[in-house]
Scaffold this motif. Sequence first.
Motif, PDB file in Angstrom:
ATOM      1  N   LEU A  29      -8.618   4.028  41.067  1.00  0.00           N
ATOM      2  CA  LEU A  29      -7.401   3.257  41.312  1.00  0.00           C
ATOM      3  C   LEU A  29      -7.617   2.229  42.410  1.00  0.00           C
ATOM      4  O   LEU A  29      -7.227   1.055  42.269  1.00  0.00           O
ATOM      5  CB  LEU A  29      -6.258   4.203  41.685  1.00  0.00           C
ATOM      6  N   MET A  46       1.754   3.315  35.300  1.00  0.00           N
ATOM      7  CA  MET A  46       2.243   4.064  36.459  1.00  0.00           C
ATOM      8  C   MET A  46       3.764   4.007  36.551  1.00  0.00           C
ATOM      9  O   MET A  46       4.425   5.030  36.816  1.00  0.00           O
ATOM     10  CB  MET A  46       1.620   3.510  37.746  1.00  0.00           C
ATOM     11  N   SER A  91       5.198   6.319  33.988  1.00  0.00           N
ATOM     12  CA  SER A  91       5.075   7.716  34.401  1.00  0.00           C
ATOM     13  C   SER A  91       6.091   8.080  35.479  1.00  0.00           C
ATOM     14  O   SER A  91       6.673   9.169  35.463  1.00  0.00           O
ATOM     15  CB  SER A  91       3.651   7.982  34.911  1.00  0.00           C
TER      16      SER A  91
END
Length: 284
Positions: free
Chosen positions: A35, A265, A268
């Motif tokens: 990341l 992201m 999520s």
Amino acid sequence: MSGGRNYRRKFMNTLMFVLAMGATAVALVPLASILMYVVAKGLTALNWDFFTQLPRPVGQPGGGLGNAIIGTIILVVAASFIGIPVGILAGIYLAEFGRGRLAGLVRFICDVMTGIPSIIVGIVVYGTMVLAMKRFSALAGAVALAVIMLPLVTRTTEEMLRLVPNSLREASLALGATRWRTTLSIVLRSAMGGIITGSLLAVARIAGETAPLLFTALNSRYWPTGLLDRIASLPVYIYTYATTPYEEMHRLAWGAALVLVAMVMLTSIAARMAGRRFGGGGRQ
């Protein structure tokens, strides 16, 4: 004697705790490293032009991937409109009405489809839709992505509905409600949090798929014009640009990777917020 047993228990408890924390660190370090690396490389490509302009021809600096960002959103939204309703209805059937061999066959097919490589789905849709229509299209790409998310939504819906206590069903039926009314108004509403969470996780699952799109939507250097035309997408551009020898395209590929990671992201996070908002599904 009892002191020795207590010592061993405390020692094993501490040892297991340390091993669990170590295993967690081992799992998190590579994820965090990936990341951070994507963020460090991708930030250099993000600017206003990246989100608003079309890709430039090979060798010309500048440009952006605005068409791919919009194309990815169109593909994911279209696939969700196809896959989520069908998956929820299939999950309702399995949890509330499915009995016998047919229900067992549907569950088996869903389990098998969950493990099928996405490139196989792309080839099947290519053979059934692209060749029949004689053109690559965003619609074919959306269908391929919907097929990938369908078993995930179906099985999640089934499991969430099974968590709803039977007492709620019995109380509704005792008040004179029909079976379908009970399912839609009581059972489905009670499990809505888990279903939304599973659906959003399925959306995050398909957002980064590349192989099916190579066989269905292919790619485009222009703005999206319709579901029956070729369409650009971030995963395909990442794959295409990463395999070229040009540094400028590598920079854009890293930027596209960062945007795609951010989209996944956010999805999520939305899934976790939905789970908390609705109490985590069918738990009562």
